[in-house]
Design a protein around this motif. Structure first.
Motif, PDB file in Angstrom:
ATOM      1  N   PRO A   1      10.206  -0.126  31.678  1.00  0.00           N
ATOM      2  CA  PRO A   1      10.766  -1.488  31.663  1.00  0.00           C
ATOM      3  C   PRO A   1       9.723  -2.580  31.898  1.00  0.00           C
ATOM      4  O   PRO A   1       9.982  -3.741  31.651  1.00  0.00           O
ATOM      5  CB  PRO A   1      11.796  -1.465  32.787  1.00  0.00           C
ATOM      6  CG  PRO A   1      11.402  -0.358  33.678  1.00  0.00           C
ATOM      7  CD  PRO A   1      10.673   0.657  32.817  1.00  0.00           C
ATOM      8  N   SER A   2       8.516  -2.228  32.357  1.00  0.00           N
ATOM      9  CA  SER A   2       7.494  -3.251  32.606  1.00  0.00           C
ATOM     10  C   SER A   2       6.780  -3.686  31.318  1.00  0.00           C
ATOM     11  O   SER A   2       6.087  -4.685  31.311  1.00  0.00           O
ATOM     12  CB  SER A   2       6.470  -2.744  33.618  1.00  0.00           C
ATOM     13  OG  SER A   2       5.752  -1.657  33.078  1.00  0.00           O
ATOM     14  N   TRP A   3       6.978  -2.938  30.247  1.00  0.00           N
ATOM     15  CA  TRP A   3       6.355  -3.294  28.968  1.00  0.00           C
ATOM     16  C   TRP A   3       7.145  -4.420  28.323  1.00  0.00           C
ATOM     17  O   TRP A   3       8.372  -4.421  28.308  1.00  0.00           O
ATOM     18  CB  TRP A   3       6.326  -2.086  28.029  1.00  0.00           C
ATOM     19  CG  TRP A   3       5.252  -1.118  28.387  1.00  0.00           C
ATOM     20  CD1 TRP A   3       5.289  -0.189  29.369  1.00  0.00           C
ATOM     21  CD2 TRP A   3       3.977  -1.001  27.772  1.00  0.00           C
ATOM     22  NE1 TRP A   3       4.137   0.531  29.411  1.00  0.00           N
ATOM     23  CE2 TRP A   3       3.294   0.045  28.434  1.00  0.00           C
ATOM     24  CE3 TRP A   3       3.337  -1.655  26.737  1.00  0.00           C
ATOM     25  CZ2 TRP A   3       2.010   0.431  28.092  1.00  0.00           C
ATOM     26  CZ3 TRP A   3       2.056  -1.270  26.387  1.00  0.00           C
ATOM     27  CH2 TRP A   3       1.412  -0.240  27.072  1.00  0.00           C
ATOM     28  N   GLN A   4       6.406  -5.388  27.785  1.00  0.00           N
ATOM     29  CA  GLN A   4       7.037  -6.499  27.078  1.00  0.00           C
ATOM     30  C   GLN A   4       6.372  -6.648  25.710  1.00  0.00           C
ATOM     31  O   GLN A   4       5.190  -6.336  25.553  1.00  0.00           O
ATOM     32  CB  GLN A   4       6.871  -7.801  27.858  1.00  0.00           C
ATOM     33  CG  GLN A   4       7.539  -7.786  29.207  1.00  0.00           C
ATOM     34  CD  GLN A   4       7.259  -9.072  29.966  1.00  0.00           C
ATOM     35  OE1 GLN A   4       6.610  -9.969  29.459  1.00  0.00           O
ATOM     36  NE2 GLN A   4       7.763  -9.141  31.177  1.00  0.00           N
ATOM     37  N   PRO A   5       7.105  -7.156  24.748  1.00  0.00           N
ATOM     38  CA  PRO A   5       6.491  -7.367  23.445  1.00  0.00           C
ATOM     39  C   PRO A   5       5.370  -8.410  23.541  1.00  0.00           C
ATOM     40  O   PRO A   5       5.432  -9.329  24.353  1.00  0.00           O
ATOM     41  CB  PRO A   5       7.620  -7.879  22.559  1.00  0.00           C
ATOM     42  CG  PRO A   5       8.840  -7.912  23.379  1.00  0.00           C
ATOM     43  CD  PRO A   5       8.501  -7.527  24.782  1.00  0.00           C
ATOM     44  N   LEU A   6       4.379  -8.250  22.712  1.00  0.00           N
ATOM     45  CA  LEU A   6       3.232  -9.159  22.697  1.00  0.00           C
ATOM     46  C   LEU A   6       3.631 -10.473  22.050  1.00  0.00           C
ATOM     47  O   LEU A   6       4.196 -10.501  20.954  1.00  0.00           O
ATOM     48  CB  LEU A   6       2.077  -8.519  21.912  1.00  0.00           C
ATOM     49  CG  LEU A   6       0.792  -9.312  21.809  1.00  0.00           C
ATOM     50  CD1 LEU A   6       0.195  -9.514  23.200  1.00  0.00           C
ATOM     51  CD2 LEU A   6      -0.197  -8.587  20.924  1.00  0.00           C
ATOM     52  N   ASP A   7       3.348 -11.578  22.722  1.00  0.00           N
ATOM     53  CA  ASP A   7       3.644 -12.908  22.186  1.00  0.00           C
ATOM     54  C   ASP A   7       2.428 -13.366  21.380  1.00  0.00           C
ATOM     55  O   ASP A   7       1.424 -13.811  21.940  1.00  0.00           O
ATOM     56  CB  ASP A   7       3.945 -13.881  23.322  1.00  0.00           C
ATOM     57  CG  ASP A   7       4.345 -15.255  22.823  1.00  0.00           C
ATOM     58  OD1 ASP A   7       4.531 -15.430  21.602  1.00  0.00           O
ATOM     59  OD2 ASP A   7       4.471 -16.166  23.664  1.00  0.00           O
TER      60      ASP A   7
END
Length: 62
Positions: A5-11
């Motif tokens: 859950p700590s992974w986020q898509p790259l902006d």
């Protein structure tokens, strides 16, 4: 990893802005470097011209 859950898509919009800023800084640095090179060459040319106007008939001993 995909379940983490700590992974986020790259902006990528932020990345594009930063890369554009870096590109602009590199262009500015290149322009400054070119201006400095031109100044050095002009100074070198002026110095060489002054030396050419010196006493052409002087003897040079080695």
């Amino acid at each position: 990893m995909a379940d983490d859950p700590s992974w986020q898509p790259l902006d990528t919009s932020v990345l594009r802005e930063r890369l554009a800023h870096v590109r602009d800084l590199l262009r500015q640095a290149a322009a400054v470097g070119l201006a400095q090179d031109v100044e050095r060459l002009e100074s070198f040319g002026e110095t060489a011209a002054k030396e050419d106007r010196g006493n052409r008939h002087r003897r040079r001993y080695r």
